[in-house]
Design an enzyme around this catalytic site. Structure first.
Site, mmCIF file in Angstrom:
data_model
loop_
_atom_site.group_PDB
_atom_site.id
_atom_site.type_symbol
_atom_site.label_atom_id
_atom_site.label_comp_id
_atom_site.label_asym_id
_atom_site.label_seq_id
_atom_site.Cartn_x
_atom_site.Cartn_y
_atom_site.Cartn_z
ATOM 1 N N TYR A 131 3.288 -13.763 17.412
ATOM 2 C CA TYR A 131 2.063 -12.779 17.151
ATOM 3 C C TYR A 131 1.150 -13.507 16.973
ATOM 4 O O TYR A 131 1.101 -14.568 16.267
ATOM 5 C CB TYR A 131 2.497 -12.095 15.670
ATOM 6 C CG TYR A 131 3.899 -11.438 15.535
ATOM 7 C CD1 TYR A 131 4.576 -10.519 16.712
ATOM 8 C CD2 TYR A 131 5.023 -11.619 14.620
ATOM 9 C CE1 TYR A 131 5.696 -9.767 16.278
ATOM 10 C CE2 TYR A 131 6.147 -11.002 14.613
ATOM 11 C CZ TYR A 131 6.525 -9.974 15.391
ATOM 12 O OH TYR A 131 7.667 -9.692 15.196
ATOM 13 N N TYR A 135 -2.256 -10.028 8.411
ATOM 14 C CA TYR A 135 -0.784 -10.132 7.936
ATOM 15 C C TYR A 135 -1.068 -10.265 6.418
ATOM 16 O O TYR A 135 -1.987 -10.982 5.968
ATOM 17 C CB TYR A 135 -0.276 -11.458 8.437
ATOM 18 C CG TYR A 135 1.034 -11.900 7.727
ATOM 19 C CD1 TYR A 135 2.035 -10.843 7.630
ATOM 20 C CD2 TYR A 135 1.213 -13.005 7.107
ATOM 21 C CE1 TYR A 135 3.170 -11.367 7.056
ATOM 22 C CE2 TYR A 135 2.292 -13.407 6.399
ATOM 23 C CZ TYR A 135 3.446 -12.539 6.412
ATOM 24 O OH TYR A 135 4.405 -13.076 5.830
ATOM 25 N N GLU A 153 5.516 -6.237 3.294
ATOM 26 C CA GLU A 153 4.851 -6.986 4.082
ATOM 27 C C GLU A 153 4.351 -6.480 5.442
ATOM 28 O O GLU A 153 5.064 -5.525 5.940
ATOM 29 C CB GLU A 153 5.736 -8.353 4.523
ATOM 30 C CG GLU A 153 5.298 -9.297 5.661
ATOM 31 C CD GLU A 153 6.712 -10.140 6.371
ATOM 32 O OE1 GLU A 153 6.598 -11.348 6.195
ATOM 33 O OE2 GLU A 153 7.615 -9.625 6.441
ATOM 34 N N TYR A 155 1.920 -5.948 9.141
ATOM 35 C CA TYR A 155 1.025 -6.662 10.237
ATOM 36 C C TYR A 155 0.453 -5.517 10.999
ATOM 37 O O TYR A 155 0.825 -4.649 11.334
ATOM 38 C CB TYR A 155 2.441 -6.981 11.146
ATOM 39 C CG TYR A 155 3.413 -8.033 10.691
ATOM 40 C CD1 TYR A 155 3.259 -9.469 11.214
ATOM 41 C CD2 TYR A 155 4.394 -8.022 9.862
ATOM 42 C CE1 TYR A 155 4.241 -10.338 10.772
ATOM 43 C CE2 TYR A 155 5.217 -8.889 9.223
ATOM 44 C CZ TYR A 155 5.338 -10.084 9.876
ATOM 45 O OH TYR A 155 6.056 -11.022 9.403
ATOM 46 N N ARG A 188 13.842 -5.551 5.555
ATOM 47 C CA ARG A 188 14.364 -6.770 5.289
ATOM 48 C C ARG A 188 15.331 -6.770 4.205
ATOM 49 O O ARG A 188 14.699 -6.688 2.938
ATOM 50 C CB ARG A 188 13.309 -7.992 5.301
ATOM 51 C CG ARG A 188 12.367 -7.957 6.620
ATOM 52 C CD ARG A 188 12.804 -8.771 7.880
ATOM 53 N NE ARG A 188 12.738 -10.261 7.599
ATOM 54 C CZ ARG A 188 13.488 -10.887 8.421
ATOM 55 N NH1 ARG A 188 14.140 -10.611 9.325
ATOM 56 N NH2 ARG A 188 13.254 -12.336 8.327
ATOM 57 N N PRO A 192 13.304 -14.371 2.858
ATOM 58 C CA PRO A 192 12.354 -14.876 2.102
ATOM 59 C C PRO A 192 10.741 -13.933 1.896
ATOM 60 O O PRO A 192 10.554 -13.348 2.908
ATOM 61 C CB PRO A 192 11.828 -16.214 2.875
ATOM 62 C CG PRO A 192 13.232 -16.425 3.859
ATOM 63 C CD PRO A 192 13.703 -15.201 4.023
ATOM 64 N N GLN A 202 8.699 -3.726 5.833
ATOM 65 C CA GLN A 202 7.618 -4.541 6.798
ATOM 66 C C GLN A 202 6.908 -3.158 7.474
ATOM 67 O O GLN A 202 7.541 -2.226 7.981
ATOM 68 C CB GLN A 202 8.030 -5.366 7.872
ATOM 69 C CG GLN A 202 8.914 -6.352 7.423
ATOM 70 C CD GLN A 202 9.315 -7.418 8.407
ATOM 71 O OE1 GLN A 202 10.021 -6.876 9.345
ATOM 72 N NE2 GLN A 202 9.357 -8.824 8.762
ATOM 73 N N TYR A 249 -1.711 -12.361 -0.568
ATOM 74 C CA TYR A 249 -3.011 -12.448 0.374
ATOM 75 C C TYR A 249 -2.976 -11.792 1.624
ATOM 76 O O TYR A 249 -2.005 -10.797 2.040
ATOM 77 C CB TYR A 249 -2.530 -14.224 0.886
ATOM 78 C CG TYR A 249 -1.126 -14.316 1.611
ATOM 79 C CD1 TYR A 249 -0.852 -13.778 2.880
ATOM 80 C CD2 TYR A 249 -0.385 -14.908 0.944
ATOM 81 C CE1 TYR A 249 0.303 -14.307 3.374
ATOM 82 C CE2 TYR A 249 0.950 -15.137 1.348
ATOM 83 C CZ TYR A 249 1.074 -14.760 2.746
ATOM 84 O OH TYR A 249 2.468 -14.904 3.316
ATOM 85 N N GLU A 255 2.192 -16.426 14.097
ATOM 86 C CA GLU A 255 3.617 -16.597 14.012
ATOM 87 C C GLU A 255 4.154 -16.846 15.293
ATOM 88 O O GLU A 255 4.094 -16.665 16.271
ATOM 89 C CB GLU A 255 4.099 -15.370 13.108
ATOM 90 C CG GLU A 255 5.832 -15.612 12.871
ATOM 91 C CD GLU A 255 6.066 -14.425 12.037
ATOM 92 O OE1 GLU A 255 7.525 -14.210 11.826
ATOM 93 O OE2 GLU A 255 5.335 -13.338 11.728
#
Length: 275
Positions: A131, A135, A153, A155, A188, A192, A202, A249, A255
């Site tokens: 990708y 993000y 998270e 995208y 997920r 992590p 996500q 952030y 990625e």
């Protein structure tokens, strides 16, 4: 690694030298601005194991590093393999990776998300990243960690070789800045995150067509936040310094996961709303 910049590169050793902004007032800084800056600086210092500040072009190679090059925040994370990020104070960046069985994500941007931010960017090279994407994260520490909504998270895909929609549920299709996007959500479980191993959502926005190299584009982030919200997908606090590992952030990230070959992706990011 192919270096697309002309300044001298600073190599960060694995131990790294750590430094943070002081928050000292200048003659043009008001008392309120100084207090806000000092408060933010003190909060960011909790990430001192990873956070660094540099004023010149910088090469990042550690497994996990965050910090600032000039005014641009960066994240750089990998679980093995060989990948590196070069960033200069103008927001120009280059990621290089070697083939192997590992995951890497990194790039420049800001140490907090902003619903009203308009992100300008240009990609110069891409030799097969999984990708290239806007993000970031949102986090609400007051919500139960058993609820995936407490940590998100997100995208906004621009280029990709892997299609994430195959693993998510469809939300809606909408148009932003002349580009048609479709949204998806996936979950997920104990993976992590910026707050250690967690279960989280996500959110994805995927354009109908990938962005071309060598052209300037803009992402109107608020359009995506609103489109996700239309299907009940709410992003928690995007200006949060309370997660255990990283701030919430927002970056233009490259990625790669299990890359079959060596590769490079490069470009530039900027705050188009501030121009």
């Amino acid at each position: 690694m192919k270096n697309v910049f002309r300044k001298t590169t600073i190599f960060l050793a694995m131990s790294g030298l750590l430094s943070c902004a002081t928050g000292e007032k200048t003659p043009e800084t008001t008392e309120a601005e100084a207090n806000t800056e000092a408060s933010t600086t003190n909060a960011i210092e909790k990430y001192e194991a990873y956070t660094q500040k540099f004023s010149e072009e910088t090469l990042i190679t550690q497994n996990h590093a965050t910090g600032h090059v000039g005014d641009y925040f960066f994240t750089h994370w990998k679980d093995g393999g060989a990948a590196s990020l070069t960033l200069n104070p103008e927001g120009e960046f280059s990621v290089s990776w070697e083939g192997g069985g590992y995951n890497y994500v990194g790039g420049p941007g800001w140490h907090f998300g902003d619903k009203d931010r308009v992100i300008g960017y240009r990609f110069n090279e891409d030799s097969g990243a999984s990708y290239i994407t806007l993000y970031g994260w949102g986090y609400d520490e007051t919500m139960s960690t058993s609820n995936p909504e407490h940590l998100v998270e997100y995208y906004i895909l621009q280029r990709w070789t892997y299609d994430p929609s195959q693993d998510g549920i469809y939300g809606k299709t909408f148009t932003s800045n002349g580009v048609e996007y479709s949204t998806y959500r996936s979950v997920r479980e104990q993976k992590p995150s910026i707050n250690g191993p967690s279960t989280f959502y996500q959110y994805w926005s995927k354009p109908t067509e990938q962005r071309e190299l060598g052209e300037d584009y803009e992402i109107i982030f608020s359009d995506h936040v609103e489109a996700w919200a239309d299907t009940g997908w709410i992003i928690p606090d995007m200006d949060n310094l309370n997660a255990s590992d990283d701030p919430t952030y927002q970056v233009m990230a490259v990625e790669v996961f299990n890359p079959g070959n060596d590769g490079t992706a490069s470009g530039r990011v900027w705050d188009a709303g501030a121009e």
